[in-house]
Design a protein around this motif. Structure first.
Motif, short mmCIF file in Angstrom:
data_model
loop_
_atom_site.label_atom_id
_atom_site.label_comp_id
_atom_site.label_asym_id
_atom_site.label_seq_id
_atom_site.Cartn_x
_atom_site.Cartn_y
_atom_site.Cartn_z
N MET A 1 48.77 11.34 -7.41
CA MET A 1 48.19 10.76 -8.85
C MET A 1 46.82 11.81 -8.52
O MET A 1 46.35 12.87 -7.92
CB MET A 1 47.45 9.85 -8.55
N ALA A 2 46.32 11.80 -9.78
CA ALA A 2 44.98 12.83 -10.34
C ALA A 2 44.24 12.44 -9.11
O ALA A 2 43.21 11.21 -8.54
CB ALA A 2 44.31 12.48 -11.79
N SER A 3 43.20 13.38 -8.71
CA SER A 3 42.22 13.13 -7.92
C SER A 3 40.51 11.84 -8.66
O SER A 3 40.63 11.91 -9.50
CB SER A 3 41.20 14.41 -7.55
N LYS A 4 40.55 10.75 -7.68
CA LYS A 4 39.37 9.86 -7.88
C LYS A 4 37.85 10.47 -7.84
O LYS A 4 37.38 9.66 -7.47
CB LYS A 4 39.66 8.79 -7.16
N GLU A 5 37.77 11.64 -6.90
CA GLU A 5 36.44 11.99 -6.79
C GLU A 5 35.69 13.10 -7.03
O GLU A 5 34.88 13.34 -7.01
CB GLU A 5 36.93 12.50 -4.83
N ILE A 6 36.38 13.58 -8.23
CA ILE A 6 35.59 14.81 -8.73
C ILE A 6 34.76 14.30 -10.19
O ILE A 6 35.46 13.45 -10.32
CB ILE A 6 36.98 15.71 -9.69
N ARG A 7 33.90 14.16 -10.19
CA ARG A 7 32.59 14.22 -10.73
C ARG A 7 33.16 13.95 -12.37
O ARG A 7 33.94 14.74 -13.16
CB ARG A 7 31.01 15.15 -10.63
N GLY A 8 32.15 12.83 -13.25
CA GLY A 8 33.27 12.95 -14.75
C GLY A 8 34.07 12.11 -14.86
O GLY A 8 34.73 12.10 -15.72
N ILE A 9 35.62 11.66 -13.94
CA ILE A 9 36.71 11.63 -14.31
C ILE A 9 36.73 10.63 -13.08
O ILE A 9 36.13 9.50 -11.46
CB ILE A 9 37.37 12.75 -13.39
N LEU A 55 44.72 10.71 -18.85
CA LEU A 55 45.68 11.74 -17.71
C LEU A 55 46.58 10.93 -17.57
O LEU A 55 46.24 9.13 -16.82
CB LEU A 55 45.37 12.69 -16.82
N TYR A 56 48.44 10.38 -17.49
CA TYR A 56 49.22 10.32 -17.62
C TYR A 56 50.01 10.78 -16.07
O TYR A 56 50.99 12.17 -16.68
CB TYR A 56 50.60 9.72 -18.57
N ARG A 57 50.98 9.70 -15.35
CA ARG A 57 52.12 10.73 -14.53
C ARG A 57 53.21 9.59 -14.52
O ARG A 57 53.01 8.08 -14.14
CB ARG A 57 51.35 10.80 -13.57
N ASP A 58 54.29 10.60 -15.28
CA ASP A 58 54.73 9.67 -15.16
C ASP A 58 54.76 8.08 -16.42
O ASP A 58 55.48 7.39 -15.85
CB ASP A 58 55.85 8.64 -13.94
N ASP A 74 45.88 15.22 -6.78
CA ASP A 74 46.36 15.31 -5.85
C ASP A 74 47.57 15.74 -4.07
O ASP A 74 47.85 16.22 -3.68
CB ASP A 74 46.29 14.24 -4.43
N ASP A 75 48.81 14.94 -5.41
CA ASP A 75 50.26 16.03 -4.54
C ASP A 75 50.79 17.51 -5.06
O ASP A 75 51.41 17.65 -4.13
CB ASP A 75 51.16 15.19 -4.67
#
Length: 203
Positions: A1-9, A55-58, A74-75
């Motif tokens: 999945m997309a990172s949850k630790e990036i500033r602004g996201i 952002l969507y994953r599957d 992340d993956d």
């Protein structure tokens, strides 16, 4: 999945991605790509003043960014998705990896997909439209910017640090200026549909 630790996201809400249907092409943009066996999609609302990219994953929303966004995956090591909206649409929707960068493809139902189909099926016409849009923007820049500077210098807004005042070499009548402005907007939209962006022409 997309990172949850990036500033602004922020993390996504897990909602399902809905396709662009009907007249939604007027305000929705959607781009997709495959990375490491998964389909990633970016969905935007061009009338959203916050310039949010989802952002969507599957088909499941995993992250939401604002403004110029860098979604880390992340993956997938050292791979991320970059998005940025411009005045007329998207200026960037790319996958960036150690192998380089690749533009995401527009999803069915969007104006960007229609423009891509036109380029594929009628390449000559597509290239001609692209050339005309570039010429229109250059002409608008060359003619309208000097007129704007001259107007500012005569309105009291010009800095009083020098006696020099700009004079436009070409001054168009109001009707012609309006027509050129409208043509410039249309040209900017045409370039945005192709994700073409130049910091000087397309801002």
């Amino acid at each position: 999945m997309a990172s949850k630790e990036i500033r602004g996201i922020k993390p996504g809400d897990g909602s399902e991605l809905k396709p662009v249907t009907g007249l939604q092409w007027l305000w929705r943009g959607q781009f997709e790509t495959e990375v490491d066996g998964h389909t990633y999609s970016v969905d935007v609302d061009y009338f959203d003043l916050a310039e949010r990219s989802r952002l969507y994953r599957d088909g499941v929303q995993v992250a939401v960014g604002t403004g110029a966004t860098r979604f880390a995956l992340d993956d997938v090591e050292d791979t991320h998705i970059e998005t940025k909206m411009s005045t007329y649409g998207m200026s960037r929707a790319h996958v960036v990896s150690p192998h380089g960068e690749e533009q995401m493809r527009p999803a069915p139902g969007t104006m960007e997909a229609w423009r891509a189909d036109l380029h594929r099926d009628h390449r000559g016409l597509s290239l001609a439209l692209g050339a005309v849009s570039w010429i229109v923007l250059v002409v608008a820049l060359v003619i309208e910017v000097p007129q704007l500077l001259e107007t500012l210098s005569n309105s009291g807004w010009w800095p009083h640090l020098t006696d020099w005042r700009p004079t436009a070499p070409i001054t168009l009548p109001p009707a012609a200026n309006i027509a050129l402005t409208v043509a410039g907007v249309v040209a900017g939209l045409e370039r945005a549909l192709r994700l073409k962006h130049n910091w000087l022409l397309d801002e």
